[in-house]
Design a protein around this motif. Structure first.
Motif, PDB file in Angstrom:
ATOM      1  N   ILE A  52       0.839  -1.209   0.000  1.00 20.22           N
ATOM      2  CA  ILE A  52       0.000   0.000   0.000  1.00 20.22           C
ATOM      3  C   ILE A  52       0.866   1.248   0.000  1.00 20.22           C
ATOM      4  O   ILE A  52       0.595   2.210  -0.739  1.00 20.22           O
ATOM      5  CB  ILE A  52      -0.967  -0.001   1.213  1.00 20.22           C
ATOM      6  N   LEU A  53       1.913   1.265   0.803  1.00 21.14           N
ATOM      7  CA  LEU A  53       2.819   2.419   0.817  1.00 21.14           C
ATOM      8  C   LEU A  53       3.443   2.624  -0.561  1.00 21.14           C
ATOM      9  O   LEU A  53       3.539   3.760  -1.047  1.00 21.14           O
ATOM     10  CB  LEU A  53       3.897   2.255   1.883  1.00 21.14           C
ATOM     11  N   ASP A  54       3.851   1.530  -1.215  1.00 17.32           N
ATOM     12  CA  ASP A  54       4.412   1.639  -2.571  1.00 17.32           C
ATOM     13  C   ASP A  54       3.359   2.143  -3.555  1.00 17.32           C
ATOM     14  O   ASP A  54       3.631   3.017  -4.378  1.00 17.32           O
ATOM     15  CB  ASP A  54       4.965   0.297  -3.042  1.00 17.32           C
ATOM     16  N   ARG A  55       2.160   1.564  -3.475  1.00 16.02           N
ATOM     17  CA  ARG A  55       1.083   1.966  -4.388  1.00 16.02           C
ATOM     18  C   ARG A  55       0.796   3.464  -4.272  1.00 16.02           C
ATOM     19  O   ARG A  55       0.610   4.155  -5.281  1.00 16.02           O
ATOM     20  CB  ARG A  55      -0.186   1.172  -4.051  1.00 16.02           C
ATOM     21  N   ASP A  56       0.779   3.968  -3.035  1.00 16.06           N
ATOM     22  CA  ASP A  56       0.477   5.376  -2.794  1.00 16.06           C
ATOM     23  C   ASP A  56       1.727   6.260  -2.815  1.00 16.06           C
ATOM     24  O   ASP A  56       1.676   7.428  -2.423  1.00 16.06           O
ATOM     25  CB  ASP A  56      -0.258   5.535  -1.459  1.00 16.06           C
ATOM     26  N   LYS A  57       2.823   5.690  -3.280  1.00 16.33           N
ATOM     27  CA  LYS A  57       4.094   6.407  -3.438  1.00 16.33           C
ATOM     28  C   LYS A  57       4.582   7.043  -2.135  1.00 16.33           C
ATOM     29  O   LYS A  57       5.185   8.108  -2.133  1.00 16.33           O
ATOM     30  CB  LYS A  57       3.977   7.450  -4.542  1.00 16.33           C
ATOM     31  N   HIS A  58       4.265   6.378  -1.012  1.00 14.29           N
ATOM     32  CA  HIS A  58       4.676   6.844   0.323  1.00 14.29           C
ATOM     33  C   HIS A  58       4.208   8.263   0.610  1.00 14.29           C
ATOM     34  O   HIS A  58       4.880   9.018   1.318  1.00 14.29           O
ATOM     35  CB  HIS A  58       6.196   6.712   0.505  1.00 14.29           C
ATOM     36  N   LEU A  59       3.047   8.634   0.053  1.00 15.03           N
ATOM     37  CA  LEU A  59       2.475   9.963   0.279  1.00 15.03           C
ATOM     38  C   LEU A  59       1.152   9.825   1.024  1.00 15.03           C
ATOM     39  O   LEU A  59       0.343   8.941   0.727  1.00 15.03           O
ATOM     40  CB  LEU A  59       2.241  10.690  -1.043  1.00 15.03           C
ATOM     41  N   THR A  70       2.755  15.233   1.809  1.00 15.19           N
ATOM     42  CA  THR A  70       3.338  14.835   3.087  1.00 15.19           C
ATOM     43  C   THR A  70       3.747  13.370   3.012  1.00 15.19           C
ATOM     44  O   THR A  70       2.961  12.545   2.534  1.00 15.19           O
ATOM     45  CB  THR A  70       2.302  14.999   4.229  1.00 15.19           C
ATOM     46  N   PRO A  71       4.940  13.029   3.485  1.00 10.55           N
ATOM     47  CA  PRO A  71       5.337  11.616   3.488  1.00 10.55           C
ATOM     48  C   PRO A  71       4.426  10.795   4.405  1.00 10.55           C
ATOM     49  O   PRO A  71       4.068  11.235   5.500  1.00 10.55           O
ATOM     50  CB  PRO A  71       6.763  11.631   4.039  1.00 10.55           C
ATOM     51  N   ALA A  72       4.058   9.620   3.945  1.00 12.03           N
ATOM     52  CA  ALA A  72       3.232   8.703   4.733  1.00 12.03           C
ATOM     53  C   ALA A  72       4.132   7.700   5.441  1.00 12.03           C
ATOM     54  O   ALA A  72       5.107   7.215   4.866  1.00 12.03           O
ATOM     55  CB  ALA A  72       2.243   7.976   3.842  1.00 12.03           C
ATOM     56  N   THR A  73       3.807   7.410   6.666  1.00  4.81           N
ATOM     57  CA  THR A  73       4.578   6.439   7.446  1.00  4.81           C
ATOM     58  C   THR A  73       3.716   5.281   7.917  1.00  4.81           C
ATOM     59  O   THR A  73       4.227   4.324   8.471  1.00  4.81           O
ATOM     60  CB  THR A  73       5.189   7.125   8.682  1.00  4.81           C
ATOM     61  N   GLU A  74       2.402   5.381   7.698  1.00  2.00           N
ATOM     62  CA  GLU A  74       1.485   4.374   8.213  1.00  2.00           C
ATOM     63  C   GLU A  74       0.470   4.011   7.144  1.00  2.00           C
ATOM     64  O   GLU A  74       0.344   4.700   6.136  1.00  2.00           O
ATOM     65  CB  GLU A  74       0.771   4.908   9.466  1.00  2.00           C
ATOM     66  N   ASP A  87      -9.341  -5.780   5.259  1.00  2.00           N
ATOM     67  CA  ASP A  87      -7.961  -5.548   4.855  1.00  2.00           C
ATOM     68  C   ASP A  87      -7.810  -5.537   3.339  1.00  2.00           C
ATOM     69  O   ASP A  87      -6.698  -5.601   2.826  1.00  2.00           O
ATOM     70  CB  ASP A  87      -7.045  -6.622   5.459  1.00  2.00           C
ATOM     71  N   ASP A  88      -8.905  -5.420   2.618  1.00  2.00           N
ATOM     72  CA  ASP A  88      -8.845  -5.336   1.167  1.00  2.00           C
ATOM     73  C   ASP A  88      -8.083  -4.067   0.771  1.00  2.00           C
ATOM     74  O   ASP A  88      -8.225  -3.014   1.408  1.00  2.00           O
ATOM     75  CB  ASP A  88     -10.260  -5.301   0.583  1.00  2.00           C
ATOM     76  N   GLU A  89      -7.280  -4.159  -0.280  1.00  2.00           N
ATOM     77  CA  GLU A  89      -6.445  -3.029  -0.692  1.00  2.00           C
ATOM     78  C   GLU A  89      -7.260  -1.780  -1.007  1.00  2.00           C
ATOM     79  O   GLU A  89      -6.774  -0.669  -0.842  1.00  2.00           O
ATOM     80  CB  GLU A  89      -5.563  -3.418  -1.872  1.00  2.00           C
ATOM     81  N   THR A  90      -8.514  -1.954  -1.434  1.00  2.00           N
ATOM     82  CA  THR A  90      -9.348  -0.787  -1.742  1.00  2.00           C
ATOM     83  C   THR A  90      -9.782  -0.048  -0.469  1.00  2.00           C
ATOM     84  O   THR A  90     -10.232   1.097  -0.545  1.00  2.00           O
ATOM     85  CB  THR A  90     -10.598  -1.186  -2.541  1.00  2.00           C
ATOM     86  N   ASN A  91      -9.662  -0.691   0.681  1.00  2.00           N
ATOM     87  CA  ASN A  91     -10.043  -0.075   1.953  1.00  2.00           C
ATOM     88  C   ASN A  91      -8.828   0.458   2.713  1.00  2.00           C
ATOM     89  O   ASN A  91      -8.965   0.926   3.836  1.00  2.00           O
ATOM     90  CB  ASN A  91     -10.806  -1.081   2.829  1.00  2.00           C
ATOM     91  N   LEU A  92      -7.649   0.401   2.125  1.00  2.00           N
ATOM     92  CA  LEU A  92      -6.426   0.828   2.796  1.00  2.00           C
ATOM     93  C   LEU A  92      -5.809   2.013   2.079  1.00  2.00           C
ATOM     94  O   LEU A  92      -5.901   2.120   0.846  1.00  2.00           O
ATOM     95  CB  LEU A  92      -5.419  -0.324   2.846  1.00  2.00           C
ATOM     96  N   GLU A  93      -5.183   2.903   2.848  1.00  2.00           N
ATOM     97  CA  GLU A  93      -4.482   4.028   2.254  1.00  2.00           C
ATOM     98  C   GLU A  93      -3.291   4.420   3.118  1.00  2.00           C
ATOM     99  O   GLU A  93      -3.296   4.229   4.332  1.00  2.00           O
ATOM    100  CB  GLU A  93      -5.408   5.229   2.066  1.00  2.00           C
ATOM    101  N   ALA A  94      -2.277   4.970   2.452  1.00  2.00           N
ATOM    102  CA  ALA A  94      -1.104   5.489   3.146  1.00  2.00           C
ATOM    103  C   ALA A  94      -1.512   6.775   3.849  1.00  2.00           C
ATOM    104  O   ALA A  94      -2.311   7.562   3.323  1.00  2.00           O
ATOM    105  CB  ALA A  94       0.021   5.752   2.150  1.00  2.00           C
TER     106      ALA A  94
END
Length: 116
Positions: A52-59, A70-74, A87-94
């Protein structure tokens, strides 16, 4: 100043608080909260989190929606698990730590408000 006078002026050492550490005003016990692995945050979660962090480019996605970079850490569940989120990827975000704290506090207030 002599060492004898120093000892008189110094306050007594506080009692050892180690024995009280396990007890709190909330009566927090091991049975109240499971380990992160028992709650589903083990190795599989760590791999998913990295994707997820990679998909959202750590933002931070909430910051991006407000035109801030802003950099994402979580990684956060958009719909909380206790509300039926998965925990589906569509329900997760950086998300960055400040945004995560605000969102978690808001959800906690809403959850407490719905009980009473």
């Amino acid at each position: 100043m002599s060492s004898g006078l120093f000892c008189i002026l110094m306050p007594k050492r506080p009692p050892n608080l180690k024995a009280q550490r396990g007890r709190s005003s909330r009566n927090w016990t091991a049975t109240t909260r499971q380990s992160r692995h028992q709650r589903g945050y083990g190795w599989e979660w760590e791999k998913l989190r990295a994707r997820i962090l990679d998909r959202d480019k750590h933002l931070c996605q909430p910051c991006l929606r407000n035109d801030r970079v802003t950099p994402a850490t979580e990684v956060d569940h958009r719909l909380a698990k206790h509300l039926g989120g998965t925990d589906d990827e569509t329900n997760l975000e950086a998300i960055c730590n400040p945004c995560h704290k605000v969102k978690t506090a808001r959800e906690g207030r809403a959850r407490r408000g719905s009980r009473g």
